[in-house]
Design a protein around this motif. Sequence first.
Motif, PDB file in Angstrom:
ATOM      1  N   ALA A   7     -41.658  65.269 -50.463  1.00  0.00           N
ATOM      2  CA  ALA A   7     -41.749  64.667 -49.366  1.00  0.00           C
ATOM      3  C   ALA A   7     -43.237  65.986 -49.271  1.00  0.00           C
ATOM      4  CB  ALA A   7     -41.304  64.082 -48.531  1.00  0.00           C
ATOM      5  N   ALA A   8     -44.671  65.743 -48.881  1.00  0.00           N
ATOM      6  CA  ALA A   8     -45.400  66.838 -48.484  1.00  0.00           C
ATOM      7  C   ALA A   8     -44.891  66.545 -47.363  1.00  0.00           C
ATOM      8  CB  ALA A   8     -46.481  66.446 -48.858  1.00  0.00           C
ATOM      9  N   VAL A   9     -45.105  68.111 -46.071  1.00  0.00           N
ATOM     10  CA  VAL A   9     -45.306  68.146 -44.757  1.00  0.00           C
ATOM     11  C   VAL A   9     -46.478  67.811 -44.387  1.00  0.00           C
ATOM     12  CG1 VAL A   9     -44.736  69.351 -42.798  1.00  0.00           C
ATOM     13  CG2 VAL A   9     -43.329  70.113 -45.570  1.00  0.00           C
ATOM     14  N   LEU A  10     -46.501  66.781 -44.048  1.00  0.00           N
ATOM     15  CA  LEU A  10     -47.628  65.844 -43.294  1.00  0.00           C
ATOM     16  C   LEU A  10     -48.684  66.971 -41.844  1.00  0.00           C
ATOM     17  CD1 LEU A  10     -47.420  62.518 -43.271  1.00  0.00           C
ATOM     18  CD2 LEU A  10     -48.646  63.445 -45.156  1.00  0.00           C
ATOM     19  N   GLY A  11     -47.683  67.801 -41.212  1.00  0.00           N
ATOM     20  CA  GLY A  11     -48.271  68.757 -40.276  1.00  0.00           C
ATOM     21  C   GLY A  11     -48.262  69.957 -40.545  1.00  0.00           C
ATOM     22  N   GLN A  12     -48.130  70.153 -42.162  1.00  0.00           N
ATOM     23  CA  GLN A  12     -49.162  72.094 -42.325  1.00  0.00           C
ATOM     24  C   GLN A  12     -50.356  70.871 -43.381  1.00  0.00           C
ATOM     25  OE1 GLN A  12     -46.332  73.535 -44.628  1.00  0.00           O
ATOM     26  NE2 GLN A  12     -44.810  74.105 -42.946  1.00  0.00           N
ATOM     27  N   VAL A  13     -51.335  71.571 -42.657  1.00  0.00           N
ATOM     28  CA  VAL A  13     -52.666  71.241 -42.750  1.00  0.00           C
ATOM     29  C   VAL A  13     -53.547  72.300 -43.280  1.00  0.00           C
ATOM     30  CG1 VAL A  13     -52.977  68.853 -42.507  1.00  0.00           C
ATOM     31  CG2 VAL A  13     -54.032  70.721 -40.911  1.00  0.00           C
ATOM     32  N   VAL A  64     -33.436  58.021 -52.470  1.00  0.00           N
ATOM     33  CA  VAL A  64     -34.401  58.977 -51.574  1.00  0.00           C
ATOM     34  C   VAL A  64     -35.858  58.304 -51.786  1.00  0.00           C
ATOM     35  CG1 VAL A  64     -34.451  61.556 -52.548  1.00  0.00           C
ATOM     36  CG2 VAL A  64     -32.377  59.994 -52.564  1.00  0.00           C
ATOM     37  N   ALA A  65     -36.546  57.580 -52.507  1.00  0.00           N
ATOM     38  CA  ALA A  65     -38.135  57.766 -52.560  1.00  0.00           C
ATOM     39  C   ALA A  65     -37.846  57.080 -51.778  1.00  0.00           C
ATOM     40  CB  ALA A  65     -38.584  57.256 -53.831  1.00  0.00           C
ATOM     41  N   SER A  66     -37.560  55.988 -51.079  1.00  0.00           N
ATOM     42  CA  SER A  66     -37.533  54.674 -50.230  1.00  0.00           C
ATOM     43  C   SER A  66     -37.877  55.715 -48.608  1.00  0.00           C
ATOM     44  CB  SER A  66     -36.683  53.926 -49.585  1.00  0.00           C
ATOM     45  OG  SER A  66     -36.583  52.562 -49.009  1.00  0.00           O
ATOM     46  N   ALA A  67     -36.589  57.016 -48.240  1.00  0.00           N
ATOM     47  CA  ALA A  67     -35.906  57.562 -47.059  1.00  0.00           C
ATOM     48  C   ALA A  67     -37.265  57.952 -46.724  1.00  0.00           C
ATOM     49  CB  ALA A  67     -35.455  58.406 -47.240  1.00  0.00           C
ATOM     50  N   GLN A  68     -37.675  59.277 -47.637  1.00  0.00           N
ATOM     51  CA  GLN A  68     -38.588  59.883 -48.101  1.00  0.00           C
ATOM     52  C   GLN A  68     -40.633  59.121 -47.154  1.00  0.00           C
ATOM     53  OE1 GLN A  68     -38.831  61.477 -51.879  1.00  0.00           O
ATOM     54  NE2 GLN A  68     -37.630  63.833 -50.535  1.00  0.00           N
ATOM     55  N   SER A  69     -40.386  58.072 -48.317  1.00  0.00           N
ATOM     56  CA  SER A  69     -41.656  57.252 -47.708  1.00  0.00           C
ATOM     57  C   SER A  69     -41.853  56.529 -46.326  1.00  0.00           C
ATOM     58  CB  SER A  69     -42.065  56.433 -48.643  1.00  0.00           C
ATOM     59  OG  SER A  69     -42.861  55.757 -48.320  1.00  0.00           O
ATOM     60  N   SER A  70     -40.322  56.214 -46.051  1.00  0.00           N
ATOM     61  CA  SER A  70     -40.525  56.065 -44.491  1.00  0.00           C
ATOM     62  C   SER A  70     -40.655  57.000 -43.126  1.00  0.00           C
ATOM     63  CB  SER A  70     -38.811  55.285 -43.918  1.00  0.00           C
ATOM     64  OG  SER A  70     -38.772  54.376 -43.015  1.00  0.00           O
ATOM     65  N   LEU A  71     -40.071  57.499 -43.425  1.00  0.00           N
ATOM     66  CA  LEU A  71     -40.534  59.468 -42.537  1.00  0.00           C
ATOM     67  C   LEU A  71     -41.236  59.363 -42.536  1.00  0.00           C
ATOM     68  CD1 LEU A  71     -38.415  60.853 -40.546  1.00  0.00           C
ATOM     69  CD2 LEU A  71     -38.170  62.909 -42.871  1.00  0.00           C
ATOM     70  N   ALA A  72     -41.963  59.656 -43.761  1.00  0.00           N
ATOM     71  CA  ALA A  72     -43.759  59.874 -43.543  1.00  0.00           C
ATOM     72  C   ALA A  72     -44.253  58.812 -43.085  1.00  0.00           C
ATOM     73  CB  ALA A  72     -43.565  60.761 -45.367  1.00  0.00           C
ATOM     74  N   GLU A  74     -43.345  56.714 -40.146  1.00  0.00           N
ATOM     75  CA  GLU A  74     -42.985  57.103 -39.243  1.00  0.00           C
ATOM     76  C   GLU A  74     -43.614  58.229 -38.322  1.00  0.00           C
ATOM     77  OE1 GLU A  74     -39.146  56.867 -38.332  1.00  0.00           O
ATOM     78  OE2 GLU A  74     -39.011  55.679 -39.612  1.00  0.00           O
ATOM     79  N   LEU A  75     -43.786  60.030 -39.281  1.00  0.00           N
ATOM     80  CA  LEU A  75     -44.449  61.042 -38.589  1.00  0.00           C
ATOM     81  C   LEU A  75     -45.992  60.628 -38.687  1.00  0.00           C
ATOM     82  CD1 LEU A  75     -44.501  63.591 -37.823  1.00  0.00           C
ATOM     83  CD2 LEU A  75     -44.195  64.696 -40.391  1.00  0.00           C
ATOM     84  N   THR A  76     -46.440  59.881 -39.953  1.00  0.00           N
ATOM     85  CA  THR A  76     -47.955  59.810 -39.739  1.00  0.00           C
ATOM     86  C   THR A  76     -48.422  58.890 -38.873  1.00  0.00           C
ATOM     87  OG1 THR A  76     -48.476  59.786 -41.530  1.00  0.00           O
ATOM     88  CG2 THR A  76     -49.671  58.553 -41.413  1.00  0.00           C
ATOM     89  N   ALA A  77     -47.826  57.732 -37.810  1.00  0.00           N
ATOM     90  CA  ALA A  77     -48.057  56.637 -37.072  1.00  0.00           C
ATOM     91  C   ALA A  77     -47.533  57.475 -35.537  1.00  0.00           C
ATOM     92  CB  ALA A  77     -46.927  56.009 -37.042  1.00  0.00           C
ATOM     93  N   THR A  78     -46.864  58.318 -35.653  1.00  0.00           N
ATOM     94  CA  THR A  78     -46.896  59.501 -34.588  1.00  0.00           C
ATOM     95  C   THR A  78     -47.526  60.375 -34.075  1.00  0.00           C
ATOM     96  OG1 THR A  78     -44.113  59.487 -35.014  1.00  0.00           O
ATOM     97  CG2 THR A  78     -45.195  61.122 -33.147  1.00  0.00           C
ATOM     98  N   VAL A  79     -47.917  61.315 -35.292  1.00  0.00           N
ATOM     99  CA  VAL A  79     -48.952  61.860 -34.854  1.00  0.00           C
ATOM    100  C   VAL A  79     -50.202  60.938 -34.601  1.00  0.00           C
ATOM    101  CG1 VAL A  79     -51.417  63.412 -37.086  1.00  0.00           C
ATOM    102  CG2 VAL A  79     -48.112  63.727 -37.007  1.00  0.00           C
ATOM    103  N   ARG A  80     -50.627  59.708 -35.909  1.00  0.00           N
ATOM    104  CA  ARG A  80     -51.776  58.981 -34.924  1.00  0.00           C
ATOM    105  C   ARG A  80     -51.791  58.405 -34.151  1.00  0.00           C
ATOM    106  NH1 ARG A  80     -51.357  52.933 -36.552  1.00  0.00           N
ATOM    107  NH2 ARG A  80     -50.094  53.187 -34.840  1.00  0.00           N
TER     108      ARG A  80
END
Length: 95
Positions: A7-13, A64-72, A74-80
């Motif tokens: 999973a890529a850390v979406l907060g690290q740009v 694992v892939a499903s959990a990573q996708s779900s978490l990413a 949720e993170l994207t929606a929260t940042v938005r």
Amino acid sequence: MTGVQPAAVLGQVEPAAAAGSASGVDFASVLGSVDQLQQMQSTSQQLAVQAVTGDLDDVHDYTVASAQSSLALELTATVRNKAVEAFTEIMRMQV
């Protein structure tokens, strides 16, 4: 794990190359994070199909892939949501 990317850390740009950028975030890197999210969801969907058809050797890969996708997602929606709140607050200050 086969076919599952970490999973890529979406907060690290990366910081913006332009010195005049007030946000400090390059918009292209944000779009790249959204592309990574779409790739994670696509991988999760492919593994789900493989699991249902019996072609997947290890069901844990899908889990694992499903959990990573779900978490990413949720993170994207929260940042938005935080970005929309910040924009709304800025617009309220200007009135």
